[in-house]
Enzyme design. Structure first.
Site, short mmCIF file in Angstrom:
data_model
loop_
_atom_site.label_atom_id
_atom_site.label_comp_id
_atom_site.label_asym_id
_atom_site.label_seq_id
_atom_site.Cartn_x
_atom_site.Cartn_y
_atom_site.Cartn_z
N GLN A 99 -13.11 -12.33 30.95
CA GLN A 99 -12.21 -11.56 30.03
C GLN A 99 -11.35 -12.84 29.57
OE1 GLN A 99 -9.93 -7.47 31.29
NE2 GLN A 99 -10.05 -9.17 33.33
N TRP A 133 -2.51 -7.85 36.50
CA TRP A 133 -3.85 -6.79 36.48
C TRP A 133 -4.30 -7.41 35.24
CZ3 TRP A 133 0.32 -2.14 37.34
CH2 TRP A 133 0.43 -2.35 38.89
N TYR A 170 -9.73 -12.66 48.64
CA TYR A 170 -9.38 -13.54 47.46
C TYR A 170 -7.98 -14.26 47.63
CZ TYR A 170 -8.32 -12.51 42.54
OH TYR A 170 -8.18 -12.84 41.26
N ASP A 187 -1.27 -13.10 40.89
CA ASP A 187 -0.49 -12.78 41.95
C ASP A 187 -0.74 -12.35 43.54
OD1 ASP A 187 -2.17 -10.42 40.78
OD2 ASP A 187 -0.76 -9.42 41.46
N THR A 237 -13.57 -12.96 41.76
CA THR A 237 -12.50 -12.20 41.01
C THR A 237 -12.94 -10.85 41.52
OG1 THR A 237 -13.66 -11.00 39.18
CG2 THR A 237 -11.71 -13.08 39.13
#
Length: 289
Positions: A12, A153, A127, A104, A64
């Site tokens: 992304q 997010w 992770y 995070d 991820t």
């Protein structure tokens, strides 16, 4: 003119960097994806740099798949941790800038205020642990002109993400249950990518620095879904549910707000509000907020 290598080019953030790179004509970009080098192939990664040099590396590559990581810990560790040892060492030896994207999930999600960069890390799953270990590898090797940027997010018009999933399910179903007791901030990958490109020329550190970046504001996943449907005019009813009503292999942080004061103060950047950025993304996806 700077020569910039971007890893994870089809992810992304990597995809957004590729889109934005045309607006930076004074720099030369090389985009590296899994078809060229899989970061889990550590010898190949090492060999790639044997006859190449760049002014900067932007590492967007990561394992991820949060839930699958619980059963693929070695693969997650290779990509999120051991590959970082190699990238950090190469950056140090060849005096290249390095920007690494972290998460995070390095925190336990039990805070009562937005996390600052100096808060203790305490990952709750594979992770998060491998991402924390990757951070620690960079900090230990300590290449100059290096930034670790934690985010949360992430969504984009590229790839698979929460926004696209909600758009699809919202049109397929009359109602959905979405978790309301996990709070954080949606981050538009294009905003993060632009911030990275704007910051990069001004990176000048004697040792690695850790920063936080997400969009402004706060939301639960329930709020996020409601906004997606509202802005896209999708008539799907959202039912708030608790985390224990939607069990997953990996534990999610209940609270993952990130304090962005440091990155704003050090680099003078302005960060958009999350709903404004969501509108922009939805327009790109062909929706009509």
């Amino acid at each position: 003119m700077s020569k910039i290598l971007v890893t994870g080019a089809n992810g992304q953030v990597g995809s957004e960097l590729k889109e934005l790179s045309t607006s930076y004509p004074h720099d030369t970009f090389t985009f590296l994806d899994r078809s060229v080098i899989d970061l889990s192939d550590l010898p190949a990664l090492q060999n790639f740099f044997s006859d190449k040099a760049f002014d900067a590396i932007i590492n967007c590559a990561a394992y991820t798949a949060v839930d699958r990581a619980e059963s693929e810990s070695e693969l997650s560790d290779a990509i999120n941790h051991r590959a970082l040892e190699i990238l950090a060492q190469i950056a140090k030896e060849k005096e290249m800038k390095l920007i690494h994207i972290s998460t995070d999930y390095v925190f336990n999600g039990q805070n009562y205020r937005p996390y600052v960069e100096s808060d203790p890390t305490d990952p709750q799953g594979v992770y998060g642990r491998t991402k924390r270990d990757g951070e620690n590898a960079i900090l230990k090797i300590a290449p100059a002109n290096t930034l670790i940027i934690r985010t949360s997010w992430v969504y984009s018009s590229f790839g698979t993400n929460f926004v696209k999933t909600m758009l699809r399910l919202g049109r397929e179903r009359e109602s959905l249950g979405v978790i309301f007791d996990q709070v954080g901030t949606p981050t538009y990958a294009r905003d993060l990518a632009k911030a990275i490109l704007d910051i990069l020329p001004n990176v000048n550190t004697s040792a690695p620095e850790v920063y936080h970046y997400s969009n402004e504001g706060a939301a639960s996943w329930y709020d996020f879904a409601q906004s997606i449907f509202e802005l896209s005019h999708i008539m799907c009813h959202v039912n708030p549910i608790t985390t224990d009503q939607y069990p997953t292999p990996a534990k999610r942080p209940h609270y993952s707000l990130l304090n962005k004061s440091k990155i704003k103060n050090d680099f003078g950047i302005t960060i958009p509000y999350w709903r404004d950025s969501l509108k922009t993304c939805l327009k790109i996806l062909g929706e009509n907020p």
